[in-house]
Design an enzyme around this catalytic site. Structure first.
Site, short mmCIF file in Angstrom:
data_model
loop_
_atom_site.label_atom_id
_atom_site.label_comp_id
_atom_site.label_asym_id
_atom_site.label_seq_id
_atom_site.Cartn_x
_atom_site.Cartn_y
_atom_site.Cartn_z
CD GLU A 95 -17.29 57.92 -32.71
OE1 GLU A 95 -16.44 58.79 -32.59
OE2 GLU A 95 -18.48 58.10 -32.39
CB CYS A 115 -27.17 57.77 -39.53
SG CYS A 115 -28.86 57.14 -39.29
CB SER A 217 -35.71 55.84 -31.40
OG SER A 217 -34.60 55.01 -31.13
CG LEU A 218 -42.68 56.67 -29.53
CD1 LEU A 218 -43.03 56.08 -30.88
CD2 LEU A 218 -43.53 56.01 -28.44
CB CYS A 336 -28.03 58.16 -26.53
SG CYS A 336 -28.23 56.82 -25.43
#
Ligand code: SAH
Length: 347
Positions: A95, A115, A217-218, A336
């Site tokens: 995507e 992922c 990304s925390l 997201c």
């Protein structure tokens, strides 16, 4: 029987294409001609009209030009956000999401099919990692969307499915290709790479002088909580991650963005805000607050608007630059953490 794939010219560097020209004994300018055709976006070797027929025939024996195929487009009417379902040569579905802003078109590109990072709030990891995408497959996302819309992409964000720094070589290949003056000539300033925090690769990226914007990304300023939310934190603890981030800022002179998805009652407390401000103190950075999308985990609820505003205020009072991201595409599962990949089955 397995398909027999010809090699894809799209995705090769100028040096690789020059080698093909040399091996065939062609004059040296042929390599540059072929390279320009490939990245002007021709669909077929036969379209390379300044190549003699014999050269085109020789090329076609071993090579082809392959682009991802658009299987489906889903548009969110209100925001004109479009999710593209694209098919790879080996029938995987990936995507990409086109976001239309006043300042131009931005494409959210996938770097892997699936992922392996298994962040608990993200849908991209639900089927695990299928495979890395090649540089050509990342670049093709840009080409096919531009061709489809007839409009240029002015910004690329590597925030689709996958972890770009877990596919480091191909990601660098993609970044070099897309910014080459003879291909898409996209400025590195208009490219953002987002990572879950693979600290050693952040250091490599800084040293590579690639010069893209970095987003990290925390999602929590506490090591134990971050480990629960993002298993990758076990391998790269906050201390190591922050060291790598400081190094990136120092080497590139660029500001880092920290992504922080707010989950009601989980990571949006006063204590979290204060610890976050403390963690980032003195670093040239921006915190981007995102209301969490219920992507894979319906138990995670987004903080409400007041809680988000209060959290932002804690940070700004401590002089941390903070923005709240507008959510685009959630109605079409394109926001997201909502992107997935799958297998394409012809019916
Ligand atoms: N692997 C990279 C890029 C992909 S995700 C990374 O982790 O940064 C792009 C961004 O969306 C990341 O900041 C990620 O943490 C965030 N994200 C994932 N799931 C989300 C969700 N459910 N809601 C809001 N943001 C999410």
């Amino acid at each position: 029987m397995d398909k027999i794939y010809k090699k894809n010219l799209f995705g090769l560097s100028i040096d690789e294409i020059q080698t093909i020209a040399d091996e065939n004994g062609w004059p040296s300018y042929r390599g540059a001609q072929i390279f320009r055709w490939v990245y002007q976006g021709v669909a077929d070797i036969d379209e390379m009209s300044n190549l003699p027929l014999s050269a085109r025939e020789a090329l076609k024996k071993q090579y082809q030009i392959f682009h991802l195929q658009i299987i489906k487009k889903i548009e969110e009417k209100k925001t004109k956000t479009t999710k593209y379902l694209l098919r790879t040569e080996d029938d995987l579905l990936i995507e990409a999401v086109l976001l239309r802003y006043r300042h131009g078109n931005s494409l959210c590109v996938s770097s892997q099919a699936g992922c392996s990072m298994a962040c608990v709030f993200c849908a991209s990891a639900t089927g695990g990692l299928k495979r890395n995408l090649s540089a050509a497959e990342m670049l093709s996302q840009v080409y096919v969307v531009e061709r489809d819309t007839g409009q240029k992409i002015s910004n690329v964000v590597m925030m689709g499915s996958g972890e770009p720094l877990d596919n480091y070589e191909n990601t660098i290949g993609f970044l070099n290709l897309i910014s080459d003056k003879d291909t898409r000539n996209l400025s590195k300033r208009n490219i953002t790479l987002s990572t879950c925090g693979i600290a050693d690769k952040i250091v490599l990226l800084a040293d590579s002088k690639t010069g893209v914007n970095l987003s990290v990304s925390l999602h929590s300023p506490f090591q134990d909580q971050r480990e629960m939310m993002m298993p990758v934190a076990k391998n790269f603890p906050l201390e190591k991650l922050m060291e790598a981030c400081s190094y990136y800022v120092q080497k590139t002179k660029r500001r880092i963005t920290f992504e922080y998805a707010l989950i009601a009652g989980v990571n949006d407390t006063l204590g979290h805000g204060q610890a976050l401000a403390q963690l980032l103190r003195g670093l040239n950075c921006l915190v981007n607050l995102i209301p969490i999308n219920q992507a894979s985990n319906p138990t995670l609820k987004s903080s409400n608007d007041e809680a988000i505003a209060a959290f932002a205020e804690i940070l700004t009072k401590k002089h941390i630059n903070t923005t709240v991201r507008r959510t685009l595409g959630s109605s079409i599962n394109a926001a997201c953490g909502q992107l997935k990949s799958g297998f394409y089955k012809e019916v």
